[in-house]
Motif scaffolding. Sequence first.
Motif, PDB file in Angstrom:
ATOM      1  N   ARG A   1      18.813 -25.104 -39.823  1.00  0.00           N
ATOM      2  CA  ARG A   1      19.075 -25.069 -41.262  1.00  0.00           C
ATOM      3  C   ARG A   1      18.646 -26.382 -41.913  1.00  0.00           C
ATOM      4  O   ARG A   1      18.014 -26.384 -42.974  1.00  0.00           O
ATOM      5  N   ALA A   2      18.981 -27.504 -41.268  1.00  0.00           N
ATOM      6  CA  ALA A   2      18.602 -28.807 -41.810  1.00  0.00           C
ATOM      7  C   ALA A   2      17.076 -28.936 -41.862  1.00  0.00           C
ATOM      8  O   ALA A   2      16.518 -29.434 -42.851  1.00  0.00           O
ATOM      9  N   ARG A   3      16.373 -28.455 -40.828  1.00  0.00           N
ATOM     10  CA  ARG A   3      14.912 -28.507 -40.798  1.00  0.00           C
ATOM     11  C   ARG A   3      14.322 -27.673 -41.934  1.00  0.00           C
ATOM     12  O   ARG A   3      13.427 -28.113 -42.644  1.00  0.00           O
ATOM     13  N   ARG A   4      14.853 -26.466 -42.134  1.00  0.00           N
ATOM     14  CA  ARG A   4      14.348 -25.599 -43.209  1.00  0.00           C
ATOM     15  C   ARG A   4      14.584 -26.236 -44.580  1.00  0.00           C
ATOM     16  O   ARG A   4      13.731 -26.159 -45.472  1.00  0.00           O
ATOM     17  N   GLU A   5      15.739 -26.868 -44.747  1.00  0.00           N
ATOM     18  CA  GLU A   5      16.036 -27.523 -46.024  1.00  0.00           C
ATOM     19  C   GLU A   5      15.080 -28.682 -46.270  1.00  0.00           C
ATOM     20  O   GLU A   5      14.606 -28.877 -47.396  1.00  0.00           O
ATOM     21  N   ARG A   6      14.775 -29.448 -45.209  1.00  0.00           N
ATOM     22  CA  ARG A   6      13.820 -30.559 -45.355  1.00  0.00           C
ATOM     23  C   ARG A   6      12.438 -30.028 -45.722  1.00  0.00           C
ATOM     24  O   ARG A   6      11.769 -30.571 -46.603  1.00  0.00           O
ATOM     25  N   GLU A   7      12.019 -28.931 -45.040  1.00  0.00           N
ATOM     26  CA  GLU A   7      10.704 -28.347 -45.317  1.00  0.00           C
ATOM     27  C   GLU A   7      10.638 -27.798 -46.745  1.00  0.00           C
ATOM     28  O   GLU A   7       9.628 -27.958 -47.425  1.00  0.00           O
ATOM     29  N   ALA A   8      11.709 -27.173 -47.199  1.00  0.00           N
ATOM     30  CA  ALA A   8      11.739 -26.630 -48.550  1.00  0.00           C
ATOM     31  C   ALA A   8      11.680 -27.763 -49.584  1.00  0.00           C
ATOM     32  O   ALA A   8      10.988 -27.647 -50.599  1.00  0.00           O
ATOM     33  N   ALA A   9      12.412 -28.837 -49.314  1.00  0.00           N
ATOM     34  CA  ALA A   9      12.396 -29.986 -50.233  1.00  0.00           C
ATOM     35  C   ALA A   9      11.011 -30.607 -50.274  1.00  0.00           C
ATOM     36  O   ALA A   9      10.508 -30.957 -51.352  1.00  0.00           O
ATOM     37  N   ALA A  10      10.358 -30.709 -49.119  1.00  0.00           N
ATOM     38  CA  ALA A  10       9.005 -31.297 -49.074  1.00  0.00           C
ATOM     39  C   ALA A  10       8.020 -30.397 -49.814  1.00  0.00           C
ATOM     40  O   ALA A  10       7.148 -30.879 -50.537  1.00  0.00           O
ATOM     41  N   ALA A  11       8.141 -29.084 -49.628  1.00  0.00           N
ATOM     42  CA  ALA A  11       7.248 -28.142 -50.323  1.00  0.00           C
ATOM     43  C   ALA A  11       7.478 -28.214 -51.816  1.00  0.00           C
ATOM     44  O   ALA A  11       6.518 -28.138 -52.611  1.00  0.00           O
ATOM     45  N   GLY A  12       8.727 -28.325 -52.246  1.00  0.00           N
ATOM     46  CA  GLY A  12       9.052 -28.439 -53.663  1.00  0.00           C
ATOM     47  C   GLY A  12       8.474 -29.716 -54.263  1.00  0.00           C
ATOM     48  O   GLY A  12       7.929 -29.712 -55.369  1.00  0.00           O
ATOM     49  N   ALA A  13       8.575 -30.799 -53.509  1.00  0.00           N
ATOM     50  CA  ALA A  13       8.039 -32.082 -53.988  1.00  0.00           C
ATOM     51  C   ALA A  13       6.523 -32.000 -54.096  1.00  0.00           C
ATOM     52  O   ALA A  13       5.935 -32.507 -55.052  1.00  0.00           O
TER      53      ALA A  13
ATOM     54  N   ASP B   1      30.896 -22.593 -24.502  1.00  0.00           N
ATOM     55  CA  ASP B   1      29.824 -23.594 -24.427  1.00  0.00           C
ATOM     56  C   ASP B   1      28.556 -23.076 -25.097  1.00  0.00           C
ATOM     57  O   ASP B   1      27.912 -23.784 -25.880  1.00  0.00           O
ATOM     58  N   LYS B   2      28.193 -21.836 -24.798  1.00  0.00           N
ATOM     59  CA  LYS B   2      27.005 -21.242 -25.416  1.00  0.00           C
ATOM     60  C   LYS B   2      27.216 -21.089 -26.920  1.00  0.00           C
ATOM     61  O   LYS B   2      26.290 -21.291 -27.709  1.00  0.00           O
ATOM     62  N   ALA B   3      28.426 -20.719 -27.314  1.00  0.00           N
ATOM     63  CA  ALA B   3      28.714 -20.537 -28.741  1.00  0.00           C
ATOM     64  C   ALA B   3      28.544 -21.852 -29.484  1.00  0.00           C
ATOM     65  O   ALA B   3      27.941 -21.901 -30.560  1.00  0.00           O
ATOM     66  N   GLN B   4      29.071 -22.948 -28.905  1.00  0.00           N
ATOM     67  CA  GLN B   4      28.945 -24.261 -29.545  1.00  0.00           C
ATOM     68  C   GLN B   4      27.489 -24.694 -29.603  1.00  0.00           C
ATOM     69  O   GLN B   4      27.035 -25.211 -30.627  1.00  0.00           O
ATOM     70  N   ALA B   5      26.739 -24.439 -28.536  1.00  0.00           N
ATOM     71  CA  ALA B   5      25.318 -24.796 -28.517  1.00  0.00           C
ATOM     72  C   ALA B   5      24.564 -24.002 -29.591  1.00  0.00           C
ATOM     73  O   ALA B   5      23.681 -24.536 -30.265  1.00  0.00           O
ATOM     74  N   THR B   6      24.912 -22.738 -29.763  1.00  0.00           N
ATOM     75  CA  THR B   6      24.271 -21.904 -30.781  1.00  0.00           C
ATOM     76  C   THR B   6      24.575 -22.432 -32.174  1.00  0.00           C
ATOM     77  O   THR B   6      23.686 -22.504 -33.036  1.00  0.00           O
ATOM     78  N   ILE B   7      25.820 -22.801 -32.413  1.00  0.00           N
ATOM     79  CA  ILE B   7      26.216 -23.355 -33.716  1.00  0.00           C
ATOM     80  C   ILE B   7      25.429 -24.626 -34.003  1.00  0.00           C
ATOM     81  O   ILE B   7      24.895 -24.804 -35.106  1.00  0.00           O
ATOM     82  N   GLU B   8      25.327 -25.506 -33.014  1.00  0.00           N
ATOM     83  CA  GLU B   8      24.586 -26.762 -33.201  1.00  0.00           C
ATOM     84  C   GLU B   8      23.103 -26.498 -33.452  1.00  0.00           C
ATOM     85  O   GLU B   8      22.489 -27.124 -34.317  1.00  0.00           O
ATOM     86  N   ARG B   9      22.509 -25.553 -32.702  1.00  0.00           N
ATOM     87  CA  ARG B   9      21.099 -25.219 -32.891  1.00  0.00           C
ATOM     88  C   ARG B   9      20.855 -24.680 -34.295  1.00  0.00           C
ATOM     89  O   ARG B   9      19.896 -25.052 -34.962  1.00  0.00           O
ATOM     90  N   ARG B  10      21.752 -23.821 -34.771  1.00  0.00           N
ATOM     91  CA  ARG B  10      21.605 -23.258 -36.114  1.00  0.00           C
ATOM     92  C   ARG B  10      21.722 -24.326 -37.193  1.00  0.00           C
ATOM     93  O   ARG B  10      21.026 -24.283 -38.211  1.00  0.00           O
ATOM     94  N   LYS B  11      22.621 -25.297 -36.976  1.00  0.00           N
ATOM     95  CA  LYS B  11      22.748 -26.410 -37.932  1.00  0.00           C
ATOM     96  C   LYS B  11      21.441 -27.192 -38.004  1.00  0.00           C
ATOM     97  O   LYS B  11      20.971 -27.544 -39.091  1.00  0.00           O
ATOM     98  N   ARG B  12      20.844 -27.460 -36.822  1.00  0.00           N
ATOM     99  CA  ARG B  12      19.570 -28.203 -36.793  1.00  0.00           C
ATOM    100  C   ARG B  12      18.470 -27.406 -37.492  1.00  0.00           C
ATOM    101  O   ARG B  12      17.688 -27.956 -38.270  1.00  0.00           O
TER     102      ARG B  12
END
Length: 195
Positions: free
Chosen positions: A178-190, A165-176
């Motif tokens: 990563r997606a946040r960092r990608e959005r921030e990087a795209a916004a900074a690039g724009a 359960d903790k492992a799955q929660a960690t995987i989901e948190r990391r996905k979120r």
Amino acid sequence: MRKALEAQGVASRAMPGDGGQEPRIEIDIAEAVRLYNEGWTAAQLGVRYGCSRSLVWLRLREAGVKMRDMTAPRASRITSEKRAAILAAYAAGHTWHRICADLHTTDDTLSLVLRESGMEKRLPGRIALDVERLRELRVQGLSYGDLGVEAGCSATTVWRALNPDKAQATIERRKRERARREREAAAAGAAASEG
């Protein structure tokens, strides 16, 4: 400084160009050659003989020894016995992690030894873990690292198996994240391209 020390009667070491010579540090060159060919490093030999690695290197070269490249990966400098042990363990089906733990080597060394030998790397696969047995051992106080060695996998793999359960929660948190960092990087690039 040197002259001040000499004026006070402090003996100084001979310096190049002042006519003096440092006493030559004697190295048992036959033994040094044998040990070097067995896989000892110049640094290890320097410790043994009480001198610098570079002095050992120089004396071995003077003796006609073909020196190993000091910048080469460690795998090219290990003994033939250890290389044989790594290949035998891999051929016997031991896991990557277990070979590294049992033979005190690294992933990089193991990978290079396999590549140099021409042995084909196995595709990574899932290890069937006896989760109940691992739980029992964990209750007895074994660390995740020790359990990993016991099971032939990494400590992280054991942790994930014992805490799904903790492992799955960690995987989901990391996905979120990563997606946040990608959005921030795209916004900074724009923003940078607009400015």
